[in-house]
Design a protein around this motif. Sequence first.
Motif, PDB file in Angstrom:
ATOM      1  N   PHE A 290      60.639   1.871  41.279  1.00  0.00           N
ATOM      2  CA  PHE A 290      61.745   2.570  40.630  1.00  0.00           C
ATOM      3  C   PHE A 290      62.098   1.865  39.316  1.00  0.00           C
ATOM      4  CE2 PHE A 290      63.934  -0.911  42.630  1.00  0.00           C
ATOM      5  CZ  PHE A 290      65.035  -1.155  41.824  1.00  0.00           C
ATOM      6  N   VAL A 291      62.817   2.553  38.446  1.00  0.00           N
ATOM      7  CA  VAL A 291      63.232   1.958  37.180  1.00  0.00           C
ATOM      8  C   VAL A 291      64.515   2.623  36.695  1.00  0.00           C
ATOM      9  CG1 VAL A 291      61.859   3.565  35.763  1.00  0.00           C
ATOM     10  CG2 VAL A 291      62.478   1.312  34.843  1.00  0.00           C
ATOM     11  N   GLU A 292      65.380   1.843  36.092  1.00  0.00           N
ATOM     12  CA  GLU A 292      66.563   2.351  35.384  1.00  0.00           C
ATOM     13  C   GLU A 292      66.822   1.424  34.206  1.00  0.00           C
ATOM     14  OE1 GLU A 292      71.155   3.885  36.134  1.00  0.00           O
ATOM     15  OE2 GLU A 292      70.108   2.763  37.697  1.00  0.00           O
ATOM     16  N   GLU A 293      66.849   1.977  33.005  1.00  0.00           N
ATOM     17  CA  GLU A 293      66.966   1.145  31.812  1.00  0.00           C
ATOM     18  C   GLU A 293      67.823   1.826  30.757  1.00  0.00           C
ATOM     19  OE1 GLU A 293      64.072  -0.587  28.259  1.00  0.00           O
ATOM     20  OE2 GLU A 293      63.279  -0.416  30.303  1.00  0.00           O
ATOM     21  N   LEU A 294      68.777   1.073  30.226  1.00  0.00           N
ATOM     22  CA  LEU A 294      69.648   1.541  29.152  1.00  0.00           C
ATOM     23  C   LEU A 294      69.532   0.582  27.974  1.00  0.00           C
ATOM     24  CD1 LEU A 294      72.010   3.298  27.996  1.00  0.00           C
ATOM     25  CD2 LEU A 294      73.570   1.648  29.080  1.00  0.00           C
ATOM     26  N   SER A 295      69.252   1.121  26.768  1.00  0.00           N
ATOM     27  CA  SER A 295      69.193   0.317  25.548  1.00  0.00           C
ATOM     28  C   SER A 295      70.007   1.013  24.467  1.00  0.00           C
ATOM     29  CB  SER A 295      67.755   0.146  25.062  1.00  0.00           C
ATOM     30  OG  SER A 295      66.992  -0.611  25.976  1.00  0.00           O
ATOM     31  N   ILE A 296      70.823   0.236  23.778  1.00  0.00           N
ATOM     32  CA  ILE A 296      71.656   0.770  22.695  1.00  0.00           C
ATOM     33  C   ILE A 296      71.518  -0.151  21.490  1.00  0.00           C
ATOM     34  CG2 ILE A 296      73.988   1.360  21.954  1.00  0.00           C
ATOM     35  CD1 ILE A 296      74.703   1.786  24.883  1.00  0.00           C
ATOM     36  N   ARG A 297      71.308   0.443  20.319  1.00  0.00           N
ATOM     37  CA  ARG A 297      71.200  -0.327  19.084  1.00  0.00           C
ATOM     38  C   ARG A 297      72.141   0.240  18.033  1.00  0.00           C
ATOM     39  NH1 ARG A 297      65.993  -0.118  18.392  1.00  0.00           N
ATOM     40  NH2 ARG A 297      65.893   1.695  17.015  1.00  0.00           N
ATOM     41  N   GLY A 298      72.857  -0.642  17.359  1.00  0.00           N
ATOM     42  CA  GLY A 298      73.753  -0.234  16.292  1.00  0.00           C
ATOM     43  C   GLY A 298      73.450  -1.004  15.019  1.00  0.00           C
ATOM     44  N   GLN A 299      73.546  -0.329  13.867  1.00  0.00           N
ATOM     45  CA  GLN A 299      73.261  -0.960  12.580  1.00  0.00           C
ATOM     46  C   GLN A 299      74.315  -0.562  11.560  1.00  0.00           C
ATOM     47  OE1 GLN A 299      69.236   0.927  12.860  1.00  0.00           O
ATOM     48  NE2 GLN A 299      68.561  -0.929  11.814  1.00  0.00           N
ATOM     49  N   LEU A 300      74.697  -1.526  10.735  1.00  0.00           N
ATOM     50  CA  LEU A 300      75.555  -1.289   9.579  1.00  0.00           C
ATOM     51  C   LEU A 300      74.859  -1.858   8.354  1.00  0.00           C
ATOM     52  CD1 LEU A 300      79.133  -2.223  10.853  1.00  0.00           C
ATOM     53  CD2 LEU A 300      78.297   0.071  10.288  1.00  0.00           C
ATOM     54  N   LYS A 301      74.788  -1.072   7.291  1.00  0.00           N
ATOM     55  CA  LYS A 301      74.197  -1.547   6.036  1.00  0.00           C
ATOM     56  C   LYS A 301      75.213  -1.346   4.924  1.00  0.00           C
ATOM     57  CE  LYS A 301      70.178  -1.176   2.996  1.00  0.00           C
ATOM     58  NZ  LYS A 301      68.845  -0.553   2.789  1.00  0.00           N
ATOM     59  N   ALA A 302      75.470  -2.426   4.173  1.00  0.00           N
ATOM     60  CA  ALA A 302      76.466  -2.384   3.111  1.00  0.00           C
ATOM     61  C   ALA A 302      75.828  -2.731   1.782  1.00  0.00           C
ATOM     62  CB  ALA A 302      77.601  -3.360   3.411  1.00  0.00           C
ATOM     63  N   ILE A 303      76.131  -1.943   0.755  1.00  0.00           N
ATOM     64  CA  ILE A 303      75.737  -2.261  -0.615  1.00  0.00           C
ATOM     65  C   ILE A 303      76.876  -3.077  -1.210  1.00  0.00           C
ATOM     66  CG2 ILE A 303      74.974  -1.354  -2.829  1.00  0.00           C
ATOM     67  CD1 ILE A 303      73.159  -0.639  -0.486  1.00  0.00           C
ATOM     68  N   LEU A 304      76.723  -4.388  -1.244  1.00  0.00           N
ATOM     69  CA  LEU A 304      77.798  -5.264  -1.691  1.00  0.00           C
ATOM     70  C   LEU A 304      77.905  -5.318  -3.209  1.00  0.00           C
ATOM     71  CD1 LEU A 304      77.290  -8.213   0.839  1.00  0.00           C
ATOM     72  CD2 LEU A 304      78.746  -6.189   1.049  1.00  0.00           C
ATOM     73  N   SER A 305      76.774  -5.159  -3.875  1.00  0.00           N
ATOM     74  CA  SER A 305      76.761  -5.118  -5.340  1.00  0.00           C
ATOM     75  C   SER A 305      75.457  -4.474  -5.763  1.00  0.00           C
ATOM     76  CB  SER A 305      76.894  -6.531  -5.926  1.00  0.00           C
ATOM     77  OG  SER A 305      75.721  -7.280  -5.689  1.00  0.00           O
ATOM     78  N   SER A 306      75.206  -4.403  -7.052  1.00  0.00           N
ATOM     79  CA  SER A 306      73.982  -3.775  -7.541  1.00  0.00           C
ATOM     80  C   SER A 306      72.738  -4.542  -7.134  1.00  0.00           C
ATOM     81  CB  SER A 306      74.035  -3.646  -9.068  1.00  0.00           C
ATOM     82  OG  SER A 306      74.158  -4.940  -9.661  1.00  0.00           O
ATOM     83  N   ASN A 307      72.890  -5.811  -6.737  1.00  0.00           N
ATOM     84  CA  ASN A 307      71.715  -6.600  -6.354  1.00  0.00           C
ATOM     85  C   ASN A 307      71.857  -7.296  -5.007  1.00  0.00           C
ATOM     86  OD1 ASN A 307      73.549  -8.566  -6.952  1.00  0.00           O
ATOM     87  ND2 ASN A 307      72.406  -9.474  -8.644  1.00  0.00           N
ATOM     88  N   THR A 308      72.838  -6.883  -4.206  1.00  0.00           N
ATOM     89  CA  THR A 308      73.057  -7.539  -2.917  1.00  0.00           C
ATOM     90  C   THR A 308      73.338  -6.512  -1.829  1.00  0.00           C
ATOM     91  OG1 THR A 308      74.025  -9.453  -4.041  1.00  0.00           O
ATOM     92  CG2 THR A 308      74.374  -9.287  -1.667  1.00  0.00           C
ATOM     93  N   THR A 309      72.590  -6.599  -0.734  1.00  0.00           N
ATOM     94  CA  THR A 309      72.844  -5.755   0.431  1.00  0.00           C
ATOM     95  C   THR A 309      72.952  -6.632   1.670  1.00  0.00           C
ATOM     96  OG1 THR A 309      70.493  -5.425   0.912  1.00  0.00           O
ATOM     97  CG2 THR A 309      71.544  -3.823  -0.552  1.00  0.00           C
ATOM     98  N   ALA A 310      73.677  -6.133   2.652  1.00  0.00           N
ATOM     99  CA  ALA A 310      73.823  -6.825   3.932  1.00  0.00           C
ATOM    100  C   ALA A 310      73.590  -5.826   5.049  1.00  0.00           C
ATOM    101  CB  ALA A 310      75.208  -7.449   4.060  1.00  0.00           C
TER     102      ALA A 310
END
Length: 783
Positions: A290-310
């Motif tokens: 038998f098997v039961e599996e839950l996976s959740i992924r969350g992402q946030l992307k921010a443009i902090l300036s014209s040359n910097t992203t997070a």
Amino acid sequence: MLRLVLLLIMFMPFCCFSQNIEVSGGVQSTEGPLFGVSVFEQGTTNGTTTDFKGNYAIRVNSGATLVFSYLGYKTLEIAIDGNTLNVTMEEDASKLDEVVVKGFDNVVGRARRRAESVQSIPESVVTFTAQAIETKGINNVQTFADQIPNVNFTTSQNIGNNFITVRGISHIRNGESPIAFVIDGVTLPDPNLINQELFDLALIEIVKGPQGALYGRNAIAGAINIVTNEPTNTSRNKIQFGYANGNLLQTQLSSTGPLVKDKLFYRVSGSYKKGDGLLNNVTLNMAPDFVEELSIRGQLKAILSSNTTATLTGQYMDAEAGAVYYASPTTGNPNIDADDFDNLAIQGDQFGRSTLDAIYGNLKFDFNLGDVKLTSSSSYNKGERNHIGDLDFTPADVLRQIQDSNTETINQEFRLSSTDTNGKVNWDLGAFYQKLDKQLITDATADFGFFAPPFQPTGTQSRLAIGNFTNTYNTIAAFGFLDFQVTDRLTLSAGLRFDRDNIQQDNVTENTNPEKTDSQLQPKLSLALKATEDMLLYANYGRGYRTGGFNQGNTVRYNSDFEAETTDNYEIGMKNSLWGGRFILNLSGYYIDFSNQQLYALVLDGGNGNILIGNFNVPESESVGFEADLKLRATNWLDILGSYGVSKARITEGTSTVSTGANETINVSGNNTPLVPQDSYSFGLESRFDITKNVSFNGNVNLEGTGKIYWHEDNVAVSSGYNLLNARLGVTFNKFTINLWGTNLTDTEYITEFFAQTFSNGGSDLAWLGQPATYGASIAYKF
């Protein structure tokens, strides 16, 4: 001399800066991103191509015009006005109406950490794009690994117990994986997580050969590079439901869009599956898998300036599945052939269960510094695996087992990369730190009434064996990689990585705290020659490294520690794109020279009754092999795909201890290396075409073959090869897609692990049965 090479790698890139402006953006159609679009500066030879996400970056002269060209779409010429240019291309109806068979798309991957054509990389690389992932129904490593020559992936014992073999280099139980498992540029060091559910993906790549210079620690056999879809500035959603035999319910979802337009974007995706299983325990009369599996992924992307992203990523996994449902002989004779399925059955009286819980987080900053990009990646990973179940694997309640395998990891990497598309030199420099804690707790109990007169059960389980130790790895590393275009046809690549692993053990069982340090310099050299417009010839050499470690203690089969494994890898190959891109044929041959190859052993310690597991080394081994991978576009609606690999791996110098009543040491020199398929192949047909303007069809059928496998270094236990037939058919209309699929459609019997217990000091032989015929249907909706 070594210091001079390091200085050249470090300082040469800074001599290559350009004063041109950088323009970047994305290219898409009405259906989504376009990869492989040619982007070049008008009137020059300066150009690039879009990657698998449709993104590009190019340095051009101020005021230049960019030309965007892609087969089947109208060519665009757009004057530069700023540093960002996003483009939507339209289909060219006149070209689409022509009865001309188009070649395969120029697939762009990131096998060497930057976007480039797969056919131009001097490595053995297999790439699955987002379209191929969806068409083939890829949802974990096992669903694509066996389509790749000389790659074999199996699971056994419990959820998270994964084994991968690449070119004769095998994953050993409770040891380090021989292949780096990389998600969005971050290596997950926990082998328990390699076969996690995969969803919402942009790209999967498998690159063979040592990859330490680019992918880091323990990449002795290669890397699996997985890239998930990023958050986008436009809203997109997808939901999918599926059902299969064994009462298997599967669902996936993804949602992405802007939280703050042009500034902050999100992506949330998840997967859930639950099934009763397909195998049968004849004693309990129920399915153990038998098997039961839950996976959740969350992402946030921010443009902090014209040359910097997070980018901030977090993932959570909660899984439960059957465990330790090994099949044992039904004849009364404890020793059988590995292919004797008529006399094998799952018959343990205990219903095994296993759990795997994991959390993962990563914070990445990208700083665009003109011709240079600086990336900082900080990650945390924690995995906890547990299983409990039978240990004698008979209908009698004699032995039981329980095991915990837990890991906790902190990673920090700084990487400096060139971004100048005009230059003849591309390079990467970086530094890496990792702290990894690996805890292994094993326990066993026994009803001792079975072992002493009057030989009848007491109904009481008493402790038989116990082990509890934690190995801590503190790793620091520095690396560099350089591509130098000597001429228009000749490219030289050089890489160098230095690892220093400090390994400490806290052994609760033995009350010891050993410590040692492994260090290794790993050079890599490649030479690529574009012999013709359609042919690339290449040769490369690389040093591979897999760190050593500590076992629980000394036994007759292994010592309390095992040494680091190193390899010298030599490869030659050719990549051909012929007949207007309709025929792709890639060939490669390799030779690997091992020092201190690591093998696995299970032993029953007769002195105190403990059942122990550990690793040991054989001094010298080798592996030699050949691979062929082809694609043929017979018509616009039929592709013929095939691959074949031969891997001859053997121990050239080594001994092992076999317990046959006495602890006999045997010479295994000249024997085949265990766990390595002697050959493998894949043959498939794929079709994709439009039925009407709003309705399209896609389908594939694939036959995969795995060759003979020797299970132990004495080569007595061996299983024959087997073939699996898989198929998938789908229809898309408007925003809906319906798929019918099946795996192992001929219901072939096969095994993925075999213990010859006479060799391993145990009782009856044990086999882990492969999955029988599985079939199901799914429906997906994009909006």
